[in-house]
Design a protein around this motif. Structure first.
Motif, PDB file in Angstrom:
ATOM      1  N   ILE A 244       4.829  40.967  43.245  1.00 46.68           N
ATOM      2  CA  ILE A 244       5.757  40.481  44.258  1.00 46.68           C
ATOM      3  C   ILE A 244       7.194  40.802  43.847  1.00 46.68           C
ATOM      4  CG2 ILE A 244       6.640  38.462  45.492  1.00 46.68           C
ATOM      5  CD1 ILE A 244       3.794  39.091  46.223  1.00 46.68           C
ATOM      6  N   GLY A 245       7.974  41.336  44.781  1.00 44.54           N
ATOM      7  CA  GLY A 245       9.384  41.610  44.537  1.00 44.54           C
ATOM      8  C   GLY A 245      10.206  41.260  45.759  1.00 44.54           C
ATOM      9  N   SER A 246      11.523  41.301  45.621  1.00 46.10           N
ATOM     10  CA  SER A 246      12.409  41.005  46.741  1.00 46.10           C
ATOM     11  C   SER A 246      13.494  42.065  46.829  1.00 46.10           C
ATOM     12  CB  SER A 246      13.028  39.614  46.590  1.00 46.10           C
ATOM     13  OG  SER A 246      13.814  39.537  45.411  1.00 46.10           O
ATOM     14  N   VAL A 247      14.077  42.188  48.018  1.00 46.16           N
ATOM     15  CA  VAL A 247      15.087  43.207  48.248  1.00 46.16           C
ATOM     16  C   VAL A 247      16.045  42.712  49.326  1.00 46.16           C
ATOM     17  CG1 VAL A 247      13.734  44.415  50.026  1.00 46.16           C
ATOM     18  CG2 VAL A 247      15.429  45.685  48.686  1.00 46.16           C
ATOM     19  N   ARG A 248      17.283  43.164  49.273  1.00 43.11           N
ATOM     20  CA  ARG A 248      18.277  42.809  50.287  1.00 43.11           C
ATOM     21  C   ARG A 248      18.913  44.085  50.822  1.00 43.11           C
ATOM     22  NH1 ARG A 248      22.849  38.163  49.986  1.00 43.11           N
ATOM     23  NH2 ARG A 248      21.034  37.044  50.809  1.00 43.11           N
ATOM     24  N   PHE A 249      19.049  44.131  52.161  1.00 42.33           N
ATOM     25  CA  PHE A 249      19.701  45.258  52.824  1.00 42.33           C
ATOM     26  C   PHE A 249      20.994  44.773  53.474  1.00 42.33           C
ATOM     27  CE2 PHE A 249      15.168  46.162  52.907  1.00 42.33           C
ATOM     28  CZ  PHE A 249      15.108  47.481  52.495  1.00 42.33           C
ATOM     29  N   GLU A 250      22.084  45.471  53.224  1.00 44.32           N
ATOM     30  CA  GLU A 250      23.325  45.200  53.934  1.00 44.32           C
ATOM     31  C   GLU A 250      23.348  46.053  55.188  1.00 44.32           C
ATOM     32  OE1 GLU A 250      26.922  45.570  51.768  1.00 44.32           O
ATOM     33  OE2 GLU A 250      26.504  43.877  50.443  1.00 44.32           O
ATOM     34  N   LEU A 251      23.268  45.416  56.342  1.00 41.99           N
ATOM     35  CA  LEU A 251      23.243  46.173  57.596  1.00 41.99           C
ATOM     36  C   LEU A 251      24.633  46.629  58.012  1.00 41.99           C
ATOM     37  CD1 LEU A 251      20.659  44.183  59.752  1.00 41.99           C
ATOM     38  CD2 LEU A 251      20.291  45.768  57.847  1.00 41.99           C
ATOM     39  N   GLY A 252      25.668  45.915  57.564  1.00 40.41           N
ATOM     40  CA  GLY A 252      27.032  46.295  57.882  1.00 40.41           C
ATOM     41  C   GLY A 252      27.797  45.139  58.492  1.00 40.41           C
ATOM     42  N   THR A 299      24.716  36.406  58.412  1.00 40.36           N
ATOM     43  CA  THR A 299      26.010  36.996  58.077  1.00 40.36           C
ATOM     44  C   THR A 299      26.673  36.222  56.941  1.00 40.36           C
ATOM     45  OG1 THR A 299      26.277  37.698  60.384  1.00 40.36           O
ATOM     46  CG2 THR A 299      28.253  37.675  59.013  1.00 40.36           C
ATOM     47  N   ASP A 300      27.151  36.947  55.916  1.00 38.25           N
ATOM     48  CA  ASP A 300      27.751  36.276  54.769  1.00 38.25           C
ATOM     49  C   ASP A 300      29.219  35.951  55.029  1.00 38.25           C
ATOM     50  OD1 ASP A 300      29.196  38.627  54.377  1.00 38.25           O
ATOM     51  OD2 ASP A 300      27.948  39.325  52.712  1.00 38.25           O
ATOM     52  N   SER A 301      29.867  35.368  54.039  1.00 43.01           N
ATOM     53  CA  SER A 301      31.254  34.918  54.198  1.00 43.01           C
ATOM     54  C   SER A 301      32.224  36.072  54.423  1.00 43.01           C
ATOM     55  CB  SER A 301      31.690  34.109  52.971  1.00 43.01           C
ATOM     56  OG  SER A 301      31.585  34.895  51.787  1.00 43.01           O
ATOM     57  N   ALA A 302      31.810  37.291  54.046  1.00 39.43           N
ATOM     58  CA  ALA A 302      32.657  38.465  54.254  1.00 39.43           C
ATOM     59  C   ALA A 302      32.419  39.114  55.606  1.00 39.43           C
ATOM     60  CB  ALA A 302      32.428  39.483  53.141  1.00 39.43           C
ATOM     61  N   GLY A 303      31.512  38.524  56.410  1.00 37.22           N
ATOM     62  CA  GLY A 303      31.235  39.065  57.737  1.00 37.22           C
ATOM     63  C   GLY A 303      30.225  40.193  57.746  1.00 37.22           C
TER      64      GLY A 303
END
Length: 315
Positions: A244-252, A299-303
């Motif tokens: 099992i692993g995890s991943v994060r994608f920044e969509l923009g 959406t994170d604090s940076a938008g």
């Protein structure tokens, strides 16, 4: 061809083939929703392929995990031929070609746009041991029986209409003692985002949820289901199985149209269909208008819109 090995000789590592197969993608797809009917959306087409390529680089940790697990069972010294099924823009085929420099690697996908991107990626990286081919996972007939040492599948088996057939074909092309390393989504919240956008266009779905779309990203999220399909195809599972692993994608940025289009990839064809047949005129405009509200929880604090997922590797 050599006869199948006896059960007593069956290997104990990474989905090794213990016998010869008895049985001999449409375009890679995402579902309309996480649950419901078997609606499929193609990644074919230059714009969609380009959008997918722009975010898929962030999946590199998954390729590294696959390589690490594969190397335990099939080190480079014991690997002559590698097959990547559903390679998308060229990974993890390129990653494996660089690390298994003495092996020939065949990167395949059902979408011509993806095959073209994979070729460009291989050329840019100077990988002379990698070739690319248009191939249906359900019909691997261009590949001979018992001719492949290692098969890799990066988020591809979930989208195949006939999963038993695709796995039987994979089993057929692997040599006795060959290895399959395949990852599938355990969960991925871009599916939630796309489903939320679509619901704003069509209204809430009628009736109770019916479970994951059988051709969607979560169609193999149930470990017991995929395990059963693998065993039925002739594979044996080992202690390395279901890493099992995890991943994060920044969509923009949440305000960027490109970010909205990336989030809409799973429902792209459905929105086109709604506008073409008049079911929901202005479907794209409605979807875009709904995106700020739907994307807010992601959406994170940076938008910046983030898509998180956890995956499981069949080993």
């Amino acid at each position: 061809l050599p006869p199948p090995p006896s059960p007593s000789l069956a290997r104990k590592t990474m989905l090794r083939v213990s016998a010869r197969a008895l049985a001999p993608m449409v375009t890679r797809v995402f579902p309309r929703l996480m649950s419901g009917g078997a609606t499929r959306v193609s990644f074919d087409g230059a714009e969609r392929a380009s959008l997918f390529r722009d975010i898929f680089e962030e999946g590199a940790p998954m390729w590294a995990s696959m390589l690490k697990l594969a190397a335990k069972a099939k080190p480079a010294s014991a690997t002559n031929r590698i097959l990547d099924l559903g390679c998308g823009p060229g990974e993890p085929a390129c990653f494996f070609a660089a690390n298994y420099s003495g092996a020939s690697v065949l990167a395949t996908d059902m979408a011509q746009s993806m095959v073209d991107l994979a070729k460009q990626r291989a050329e840019a990286k100077g990988l002379s041991n990698l070739e690319c081919m248009l191939l249906d996972m359900q019909d691997q007939s261009p590949i001979a029986d018992s001719s492949v040492d290692l098969v890799i599948g990066q988020m591809s088996y979930m989208f195949v209409p006939d999963k038993p057939l695709a796995l039987a074909e994979t089993f057929r092309v692997l040599k006795p003692g060959g290895v399959l390393v395949a990852n599938v989504w355990k969960d991925i919240n871009i599916a939630d985002m796309a489903g939320g956008i679509l619901e704003q266009v069509t209204g809430p779905p009628k009736g109770a949820p019916t479970g994951p779309n059988p051709m969607g990203p979560l169609s193999l999220s149930d470990a017991s289901l995929f395990d059963g399909l693998l065993r039925d195809a002739g594979f044996e599972l080992t202690g390395e199985h279901n890493f099992i692993g995890s991943v994060r994608f920044e969509l923009g940025p949440a305000t960027a149209e490109k970010t909205f289009k990336i989030a809409a990839l799973p429902i792209w064809d459905k929105l086109d269909e709604f506008e073409a047949d008049g079911t929901f005129p202005g479907a794209w405009a409605s979807a875009k208008a709904a995106f700020p509200k739907i994307s807010a929880p992601y959406t994170d604090s940076a938008g910046v819109v983030q898509a998180d997922g956890s995956y499981r590797i069949a080993v």
